[in-house]
Design a protein around this motif. Structure first.
Motif, short mmCIF file in Angstrom:
data_model
loop_
_atom_site.label_atom_id
_atom_site.label_comp_id
_atom_site.label_asym_id
_atom_site.label_seq_id
_atom_site.Cartn_x
_atom_site.Cartn_y
_atom_site.Cartn_z
N GLN A 25 0.83 -1.20 0.00
CA GLN A 25 0.00 0.00 0.00
C GLN A 25 0.86 1.25 0.00
O GLN A 25 0.59 2.23 -0.71
CB GLN A 25 -0.91 -0.01 1.25
N THR A 26 1.94 1.26 0.76
CA THR A 26 2.86 2.40 0.80
C THR A 26 3.49 2.66 -0.56
O THR A 26 3.61 3.81 -1.01
CB THR A 26 3.95 2.16 1.84
N ARG A 71 2.23 1.89 -3.48
CA ARG A 71 1.22 2.44 -4.39
C ARG A 71 0.98 3.93 -4.11
O ARG A 71 0.85 4.73 -5.02
CB ARG A 71 -0.09 1.66 -4.24
N ASP A 72 0.94 4.29 -2.84
CA ASP A 72 0.74 5.71 -2.49
C ASP A 72 1.89 6.57 -2.98
O ASP A 72 1.70 7.70 -3.45
CB ASP A 72 0.58 5.85 -0.98
N LYS A 127 1.47 7.20 -6.69
CA LYS A 127 0.42 8.19 -6.96
C LYS A 127 0.92 9.62 -6.69
O LYS A 127 0.65 10.54 -7.46
CB LYS A 127 -0.80 7.89 -6.10
N ASP A 163 4.34 9.18 5.87
CA ASP A 163 4.06 7.80 5.46
C ASP A 163 5.24 6.89 5.80
O ASP A 163 5.04 5.75 6.23
CB ASP A 163 3.79 7.77 3.95
#
Length: 449
Positions: free
Chosen positions: A9-10, A12-13, A16, A422
């Motif tokens: 998830q990290t 992918r963020d 983005k 993050d």
């Protein structure tokens, strides 16, 4: 969420955020390119006529001042005698003089006031450059002992204000007669009391020059409605195949109105010169002669100042030029103009690229384009006003640019902080998962098998 899922998830963020940042930078670059590039002006130079005026260099030869200084005209008796030696000297010198030379010497138009100054102190003004305009009252000749002069031409002129002046000139006046309105460029030689109107002795300035020229009485601006009717009746347009001379009298009548009575026009109701109006004028300008037009934000395609022809406005120089506009299309992408004043500042096209103007339509003029292969029609306008156009300062673009820069900087800062946060959260999550795994392992080891 497992450690592997959190790490995925990290990642992918991060992708983005990077894509968002790159997109923002691309949008900012496109905006800057649009602002700095701007719309390109259409090149109208190929529609200009062939050839351009070349500035003339004026050389004026000095005159023998000793002969002029020896002239005696301080008393009434001395003024009854013409100083032949000085007159003949100036007559010979006049062969080297043209109108431009007198302009260079600062020639003034002789009138009652300047004539009185000459007569009151002739020695102080000996050799001053003058222009005499008026009605020829007397003509005559006198033989001289100077072989270079032979016959001295003499006369008397009544100026427009009624002042009488005496003249002497070199060339025989074959095309002039008593009663003609003439002009003589010359130098002041002496105060002279000689035959004038009706042969009566009259004191006046003696002006000596080369030859008489035709002239015209002073012009005054006519009524606009009457002038427009006269222009429609007498002025004709050029066509590509049939070209006419520029009408002199009608042109200067319109110049007189543009100079002296332009405030008679309600310019708020005048038509704006646009592509549609140019098309109408180019088709047939008869009904529009003398009509006022406003020119808004046009291109200065070339402006220059020239010596004017002899005219009733007594204007020594006029301004000529060409004006274009990106919205004007064929058959008249350019107009040409003449203005009854000097505007030398417009000769610097880089500094004064844009102009606005007010003027009056005269006629359509045919000319050959710069390429020498094609011809075109350009409406001729007499301008009452032309001035550089300075676009008003608009801070909107600056404010938008500042906003984009500040917004981009804030976005980069936010992205940086989000990435840092993050990263910290990911580290904390990994430490928490590791701690829980250790606790589970410890509990499992402590419990009975």
């Amino acid at each position: 969420m497992t450690l592997a899922e959190a790490e995925a998830q990290t990642a992918r963020d991060k992708r983005k955020i990077i894509i968002l940042a790159v997109g923002t930078l691309l949008l900012f670059g496109a905006y800057m390119s649009q602002q700095l590039g701007g719309p390109k002006e259409q090149d109208l130079s190929n529609d200009l006529p062939m050839g351009r005026p070349v500035a003339e260099v004026i050389h004026t030869l000095p005159i023998d001042s000793e002969v002029l200084e020896a002239v005696a005209d301080a008393t009434a008796d001395q003024r009854l005698i013409m100083s032949g030696e000085a007159v003949d000297l100036v007559l010979k010198h006049s062969e080297t003089m043209r109108a431009a030379n007198y302009d260079a010497l600062g020639a003034i138009n002789l009138d009652a006031r300047s004539s009185a100054e000459l007569l009151s102190a002739p020695a102080e003004h000996r050799g001053d450059a003058l222009r005499v305009r008026g009605v020829l009252l007397r003509l005559g000749g006198a033989a001289t002992p100077d072989p270079a002069v032979k016959d001295r031409q003499l006369g008397a002129v009544e100026l427009e204000d009624g002042t009488l002046t005496h003249i002497a000139f070199l060339r025989e006046p074959r095309d002039f007669a008593i009663g003609d309105f003439i002009r003589l460029d010359g130098l002041f030689v002496q105060a002279y009391n000689g035959p004038g109107k009706g042969g009566l002795l009259t004191e006046g300035a003696l002006v000596v020059g080369n030859q008489l020229q035709g002239s015209r009485p002073s012009l005054v601006g006519k009524d606009h409605a009457a002038l427009a009717i006269e222009l429609r009746e007498k002025v004709k347009d050029d066509t590509i195949d049939h070209r006419l001379e520029q009408p002199f009298d009608e042109l200067w009548d319109l110049m007189a109105f543009a100079r002296e009575r332009k405030d008679d026009i309600d310019w708020s109701t005048a038509l704006e010169l646009d592509n549609e109006q140019l098309g109408v004028l180019s088709n047939d300008g008869t009904l529009f002669r003398g009509q006022p037009y406003v020119l808004n934000i046009c291109q200065n395609m070339g402006t220059w100042v020239e010596a004017a022809e002899e005219n009733g406005l007594r204007i020594p120089k006029v301004t000529y030029g060409w004006i274009g506009n990106n919205t004007w299309k064929d058959p008249a992408p350019l107009i040409t103009f003449i203005a009854p004043f000097e505007a030398p500042e417009l000769q610097d096209r880089k500094q004064n690229r844009l102009v606005s103007a007010k003027g009056f339509f005269l006629r359509n003029h045919a000319y050959n384009k710069r390429d020498g292969k094609s011809a075109a029609i350009a409406p001729v306008f007499v301008l009452s006003e032309i001035k550089p156009f300075v676009p008003p300062t608009n801070h909107t673009t600056t404010y938008i640019l500042i906003g984009v820069v500040v917004g981009t900087a804030l976005m980069i800062l936010v992205i940086f902080l989000l990435v840092r946060a993050d990263s910290r959260n990911s580290t904390k999550l990994q430490e928490e998962l590791t701690r829980r795994r250790r606790e589970r392992r410890a509990r499992a080891e402590a419990s009975p098998s």
